[in-house]
Design a protein around this motif. Structure first.
Motif: not given
Ligand SMILES: [Zn+2]
Length: 165
Positions: A25, A49, A57, A59, A61, A84, A114, A119-121
């Motif tokens: 990350m 990602s 997808h 990320l 961060v 996001a 992981s 962070h968010q997905h």
């Protein structure tokens, strides 16, 4: 996109880390410098990602290596959440998902797939059926999608073009 198995993805991620422990990350948070960022701010970076559970997808961060959401200043969390939300807009415009998940996951200790770094997905969903259940989406059990050469760059350009101002 190319679907590889969980074991292949873990082996690839471990090899990319060069066997040395590092926070992926933190590497991604510097992605702006390599021109990969979808959008970057003083606090956070949004990037596709490379081990995607669905096409598109994203990320988001945090720039700083911080491990606990409850220890963050509110402005850091809000900066992550802003990016996001922006990602959901860009994904809707480019990929027309039926729904989009946003999740903050992570582990206590660093693993190949992981990281404790906050962070968010942002995961666009296209099926609308049982394969969109969270337990089916937030796992590498069904394999991982990797972009073919040039594919991520092309999607990055499309998402940047539709990113909210
Ligand atoms: Zn980190």
């Amino acid at each position: 996109m190319l679907r590889i198995t969980k074991d292949e993805a873990l082996a690839r991620a471990t090899e990319e880390a060069g066997g040395a422990p590092r926070c992926e990350m933190c590497v991604l948070a510097g992605a702006g410098a390599r021109g990969l960022a979808l959008r970057e701010t003083a606090n956070a970076v949004a990037v596709l990602s490379r081990y995607a559970v669905r096409r598109g997808h994203v990320l988001v961060v945090l720039r700083d290596h911080r491990e606990a959401i409850d220890e963050l200043p509110a402005e850091d969390w809000l900066a992550l959440s802003r990016l996001a939300w922006e990602a959901t807009r860009a994904l809707a415009a480019v990929l027309s998902p039926v729904r989009t998940y946003v999740a903050a996951l992570g582990t206590v200790t660093q693993r190949a797939n992981s990281f404790p770094h906050v962070h968010q997905h942002v995961v666009p969903l296209f099926d609308g059926g049982t394969s969109d259940r969270p337990a089916e989406v937030f796992t590498w059990q069904g394999g991982v999608l990797c972009y073919e050469p040039g594919e991520a760059e092309a999607l990055t350009a499309q998402l940047r073009a539709r990113w909210p101002a």
